[in-house]
Scaffold this motif. Structure first.
Motif, PDB file in Angstrom:
ATOM      1  N   GLY A 211       0.808  -1.223   0.000  1.00 35.85           N
ATOM      2  CA  GLY A 211       0.000   0.000   0.000  1.00 35.85           C
ATOM      3  C   GLY A 211       0.838   1.267   0.000  1.00 35.85           C
ATOM      4  O   GLY A 211       0.560   2.204  -0.754  1.00 35.85           O
ATOM      5  N   THR A 212       1.874   1.294   0.836  1.00 40.68           N
ATOM      6  CA  THR A 212       2.689   2.505   0.959  1.00 40.68           C
ATOM      7  C   THR A 212       3.379   2.847  -0.356  1.00 40.68           C
ATOM      8  O   THR A 212       3.380   4.000  -0.788  1.00 40.68           O
ATOM      9  N   GLN A 213       3.945   1.840  -1.013  1.00 40.10           N
ATOM     10  CA  GLN A 213       4.605   2.086  -2.304  1.00 40.10           C
ATOM     11  C   GLN A 213       3.586   2.435  -3.391  1.00 40.10           C
ATOM     12  O   GLN A 213       3.807   3.352  -4.191  1.00 40.10           O
ATOM     13  N   MET A 214       2.478   1.693  -3.427  1.00 44.70           N
ATOM     14  CA  MET A 214       1.469   1.924  -4.460  1.00 44.70           C
ATOM     15  C   MET A 214       0.880   3.330  -4.350  1.00 44.70           C
ATOM     16  O   MET A 214       0.588   3.981  -5.342  1.00 44.70           O
ATOM     17  N   ARG A 215       0.681   3.774  -3.122  1.00 40.66           N
ATOM     18  CA  ARG A 215       0.139   5.114  -2.880  1.00 40.66           C
ATOM     19  C   ARG A 215       1.056   6.184  -3.481  1.00 40.66           C
ATOM     20  O   ARG A 215       0.598   7.134  -4.103  1.00 40.66           O
TER      21      ARG A 215
ATOM     22  N   ILE B 146      -4.517  -2.903  -1.045  1.00 43.43           N
ATOM     23  CA  ILE B 146      -3.932  -1.815  -1.849  1.00 43.43           C
ATOM     24  C   ILE B 146      -5.020  -0.826  -2.269  1.00 43.43           C
ATOM     25  O   ILE B 146      -4.868   0.382  -2.125  1.00 43.43           O
ATOM     26  N   GLY B 147      -6.128  -1.343  -2.770  1.00 43.16           N
ATOM     27  CA  GLY B 147      -7.227  -0.477  -3.198  1.00 43.16           C
ATOM     28  C   GLY B 147      -7.734   0.410  -2.072  1.00 43.16           C
ATOM     29  O   GLY B 147      -7.989   1.599  -2.267  1.00 43.16           O
ATOM     30  N   ARG B 148      -7.834  -0.147  -0.884  1.00 49.19           N
ATOM     31  CA  ARG B 148      -8.329   0.648   0.251  1.00 49.19           C
ATOM     32  C   ARG B 148      -7.316   1.720   0.659  1.00 49.19           C
ATOM     33  O   ARG B 148      -7.693   2.830   1.037  1.00 49.19           O
TER      34      ARG B 148
END
Lengths: 317, 317
Positions: free
Chosen positions: A104-108, A152-154
């Motif tokens: 999540g952190t990287q994708m954001r 990831i979506g959230r």
């Protein structure tokens, strides 16, 4: 290497099969988790086939070895996508878990780096040598759709809301998932797309997600929408996307994933206007993050409780 | 146009002096606030000098008219920076308020668009035609310093924390201001800068902020730091910044503001490596936002309570 003994007294031997196996062993050692490691499936099989009960690593390598490890009971993939293991099919008695809650952190940073960087015209201004009073396009108040409402979506949805962007989701079930304003089921994908200013796909490669980003779906976006794919290439009907880019229906697209990776330097995709291609680098499996997940799952394994990220071979992820 | 009557029965005539005056009158009309308007200081003075008690608009135009409006009691600037009015000096009996609490949303997108866009190598990838497995630099876990802890600075700090970036502030007083982890006073600017990976300046132009971004301060940043200025050009010793860019102390800088604006097409600044110049467009005074602030301040004015953004001529902002 000595096998470790679990809470019920049976010996568990952990093996790492990954290009970064030395780093994994260091990190596991720091947590007092004994393990053996290799970057070569055959080497692992030759040396440790009889003891290996738990296997941590990249699923492409693990798929080569898994059926030759008779003691194997659990595979922890270091990737979110486990296509090589799905292709191999389920092995009786073996649980497969995929990497969850770690990207999540990287994708954001990736998704909002591209969305915001495009809005502030970073490329234009870097190339410019003239004063230009045009103000940036604002993302606040715009509408974002995210295909995929997993962790990831959230995470992406929470960041969208931080920026004052309204955000809807698309998932198999259509079940409500905060912080999405609304979640649509996959069968209502066309309705989901209506009036979106930005579309981000973060879906696994399954039969149900194949070419979900179709010409019909793209036609429902706001004219001049942006599209980002950080899931799997198979989600996108690439011909439809290229046509939408050519017509201006989609003004800007960013693909981190493609059906075939890598592509060659002479691939015509590199020359498509308003298409940015990155090299499946939006999020990588940092050993620190994967080991944290693995250690948590290992504790659950010893306790006999449900593991995080358990793969459902029926659903394909 | 009829003058409106305030709560204590005296007539208040509101005038707008701004290039966008027609839009302002529309928005004010929708709030049932009567006003007159012009884009020309002389025209306003000729037509409405005796009645104008409240003046809303851009401070460069207002500075031309203000001393010729004998009934004037309050000026609401549509800009955050009020240098033209500071240069004019205080007018007895006239309160000046500047635009506050309206730029955070735009500034957040600009600053993080540039920080994240740079981290994900948006420019490189747009120009690229080859597969490149290098993963983006991560902002999570890095250290950001923000010079200025007013409403814009605090908005930027909140976004930094959302991304897992630690954030310290610099202000005149050094007073604690959530969500900053710590705030340093201006006299400790060199300590503030120590070990920062990113530095953002959002300071007004005053005698105390002039050249606060000095060679000594830049020397304390992490090697390869990024610098963004969205405040005023005078904060930066430009020679020191260019030298830091040349040495690699600063790897990437973004300037939205310069001592002299605009700069010509042949200005050597356009050709400096790793320096991106935008045209004072990070945040503009959207009439919708300014009218919302003005209406709130007008209610306060009628109630006799303190206005938001009251300018202190001693401090210079």
């Amino acid at each position: 290497l000595e096998p470790i003994v679990d809470s019920i007294g049976s010996r568990v031997v952990i093996a790492v099969l990954d290009a970064h196996w030395r780093r994994y062993l260091e990190l596991l050692c720091a947590l007092e988790i004994d393990a053996v490691g290799s970057a070569e499936p055959d080497e692992l099989v030759n040396r440790h086939s009889r003891q290996t009960q738990v296997l941590l690593g990249s699923p492409d390598l693990i798929a080569v070895a898994a059926r030759r490890l008779p003691a194997l009971r659990w595979v922890q993939s270091s990737w979110a996508g486990v296509e090589p293991l799905i292709a191999l099919g389920p092995i009786p008695g073996v649980t497969v878990t995929r990497a969850v809650d770690v990207f999540g952190t990287q994708m954001r940073e990736y998704v909002f780096g591209h969305l915001l960087g495009h809005a502030v015209r970073l490329v234009d201004r870097t190339d410019s040598s003239s004063w230009d009073p045009q103000t940036p396009e604002m993302l606040a108040g715009s509408r974002l759709g995210i295909m995929g409402t997993g962790s990831i979506g959230r995470t992406l949805a929470a960041t969208a809301r931080h920026f004052g962007i309204s955000v809807v989701g698309l998932s198999r079930s259509g079940q409500a998932a905060p912080p999405f304003d609304r979640v649509f089921p996959t069968r209502a994908a066309i309705d989901f797309a209506a009036g979106l200013d930005h579309l981000v796909a973060v879906l696994p490669a399954t039969a149900h997600t194949r070419h979900l980003v179709s010409s019909q779906l793209l036609a429902r976006l706001t004219r001049g929408a942006t599209f980002i794919n950080v899931g799997r290439g198979s989600t996108v009907d690439l011909t439809a996307l290229l046509s939408a880019l050519a017509s201006g229906r989609v003004s800007h697209a960013v693909l981190d994933v493609l059906d075939q990776e890598p592509i060659e330097e002479n691939d015509p995709l590199w020359r498509v206007n308003n298409l940015v291609i990155t090299s499946h680098t939006a999020a990588w499996s940092r050993p620190e993050d994967i080991v944290t997940l693995f250690a948590d799952n290992l504790a659950r394994w010893h306790q006999g409780t449900e593991l995080r990220g358990t793969v459902d071979f029926g659903l394909g992820y």
